[in-house]
Design a protein around this motif. Structure first.
Motif, PDB file in Angstrom:
ATOM      1  N   UNK A 125      26.700  28.457  38.393  1.00  0.00           N
ATOM      2  CA  UNK A 125      26.002  29.516  37.670  1.00  0.00           C
ATOM      3  C   UNK A 125      26.888  30.739  37.564  1.00  0.00           C
ATOM      4  N   UNK A 126      26.771  31.460  36.460  1.00  0.00           N
ATOM      5  CA  UNK A 126      27.602  32.648  36.255  1.00  0.00           C
ATOM      6  C   UNK A 126      27.019  33.912  36.871  1.00  0.00           C
ATOM      7  N   UNK A 127      25.709  34.059  36.871  1.00  0.00           N
ATOM      8  CA  UNK A 127      25.100  35.288  37.374  1.00  0.00           C
ATOM      9  C   UNK A 127      25.287  35.449  38.875  1.00  0.00           C
ATOM     10  N   UNK A 128      25.750  36.629  39.292  1.00  0.00           N
ATOM     11  CA  UNK A 128      25.988  36.890  40.712  1.00  0.00           C
ATOM     12  C   UNK A 128      24.684  37.163  41.444  1.00  0.00           C
ATOM     13  N   UNK A 129      24.546  36.544  42.609  1.00  0.00           N
ATOM     14  CA  UNK A 129      23.422  36.833  43.497  1.00  0.00           C
ATOM     15  C   UNK A 129      23.692  38.123  44.269  1.00  0.00           C
ATOM     16  N   UNK A 130      24.955  38.297  44.657  1.00  0.00           N
ATOM     17  CA  UNK A 130      25.383  39.443  45.444  1.00  0.00           C
ATOM     18  C   UNK A 130      26.755  39.876  44.938  1.00  0.00           C
ATOM     19  N   UNK A 131      26.979  41.196  44.865  1.00  0.00           N
ATOM     20  CA  UNK A 131      28.287  41.731  44.469  1.00  0.00           C
ATOM     21  C   UNK A 131      28.760  42.699  45.552  1.00  0.00           C
ATOM     22  N   UNK A 132      30.014  42.542  45.956  1.00  0.00           N
ATOM     23  CA  UNK A 132      30.609  43.420  46.960  1.00  0.00           C
ATOM     24  C   UNK A 132      31.819  44.112  46.348  1.00  0.00           C
ATOM     25  N   UNK A 133      31.966  45.379  46.657  1.00  0.00           N
ATOM     26  CA  UNK A 133      33.104  46.177  46.218  1.00  0.00           C
ATOM     27  C   UNK A 133      33.740  46.727  47.493  1.00  0.00           C
ATOM     28  N   UNK A 134      35.028  46.414  47.734  1.00  0.00           N
ATOM     29  CA  UNK A 134      35.648  46.728  49.020  1.00  0.00           C
ATOM     30  C   UNK A 134      36.948  47.496  48.893  1.00  0.00           C
ATOM     31  N   UNK A 135      37.200  48.306  49.920  1.00  0.00           N
ATOM     32  CA  UNK A 135      38.515  48.879  50.161  1.00  0.00           C
ATOM     33  C   UNK A 135      38.956  48.344  51.513  1.00  0.00           C
ATOM     34  N   UNK A 136      40.117  47.730  51.531  1.00  0.00           N
ATOM     35  CA  UNK A 136      40.653  47.132  52.745  1.00  0.00           C
ATOM     36  C   UNK A 136      41.912  47.900  53.129  1.00  0.00           C
ATOM     37  N   UNK A 137      41.959  48.375  54.364  1.00  0.00           N
ATOM     38  CA  UNK A 137      43.105  49.142  54.834  1.00  0.00           C
ATOM     39  C   UNK A 137      44.087  48.231  55.550  1.00  0.00           C
ATOM     40  N   UNK A 138      45.339  48.541  55.411  1.00  0.00           N
ATOM     41  CA  UNK A 138      46.422  47.851  56.101  1.00  0.00           C
ATOM     42  C   UNK A 138      46.832  48.771  57.257  1.00  0.00           C
ATOM     43  N   UNK A 139      46.664  48.288  58.501  1.00  0.00           N
ATOM     44  CA  UNK A 139      46.952  49.113  59.672  1.00  0.00           C
ATOM     45  C   UNK A 139      47.821  48.347  60.659  1.00  0.00           C
ATOM     46  N   UNK A 140      48.436  49.100  61.574  1.00  0.00           N
ATOM     47  CA  UNK A 140      49.208  48.451  62.640  1.00  0.00           C
ATOM     48  C   UNK A 140      48.297  48.208  63.834  1.00  0.00           C
TER      49      UNK A 140
END
Length: 160
Positions: A112-127
């Motif tokens: 199916x094409x319609x999204x049940x859930x949508x997430x928008x993320x920012x992922x940080x790169x850390x040491x």
């Protein structure tokens, strides 16, 4: 909870699709997926996306002292998934710059094409001390290859 991902290789159209089956343990008393479990589905899909791109997170940590952490996540719950549903988490890296990655993920019933859930993320790169560090060159190069035609935002896109 999830089925094995495909072998290492490019992403079709810059998008990775990861299959998930809804088990009893994923649901609440009403038989629908408990809201927090979508975060687990998405995390697994991001990990498998990196594997597909040839990025081994354990090796990245050991050799470059780099790990990825979720800095921001917004979730739009549109429709419920239920016990035994065959789902698909679609992951797309939409931008990267400096020490951060922007990503979009959607959860669909398979086929199916319609999204049940949508997430928008920012992922940080850390040491290992939790300090921001630049995304290693091999990781940036893998993202650029995944974007293919350059239509995904990269380089100057995203947040630092």
């Amino acid at each position: 909870m999830a089925e094995p991902a495909a072998a290492v290789g490019p992403l079709a159209g810059g998008e990775f699709r990861f299959p998930v089956r809804v088990y009893y343990e994923d649901t609440d008393a009403g038989g629908i997926v408990y809201h927090a479990n979508y975060l687990q589905f998405a995390e697994r899909a991001r990990t498998e996306t990196l594997r597909r791109l040839g990025i081994d997170q354990s090796r990245l940590r050991d050799e470059h002292d780099v790990i990825f952490i979720v800095r921001r996540c917004t979730i739009d719950y549109r429709a419920p998934a239920r016990l035994d549903d065959a789902l698909e988490v679609r992951t797309r890296m939409t931008g990267w710059r400096g020490a951060s990655i922007e990503a979009e993920q959607t959860v669909h019933r398979r086929g199916e094409d319609g999204a049940l859930v949508a997430l928008d993320l920012t992922i940080a790169c850390v040491n290992g001390r939790g300090r921001p560090v630049r995304i290693p060159g091999p990781v940036r190069e893998a993202f650029e290859r995944a974007a293919g035609d350059g239509s995904a935002g990269h380089g100057a896109a995203g947040a630092a």
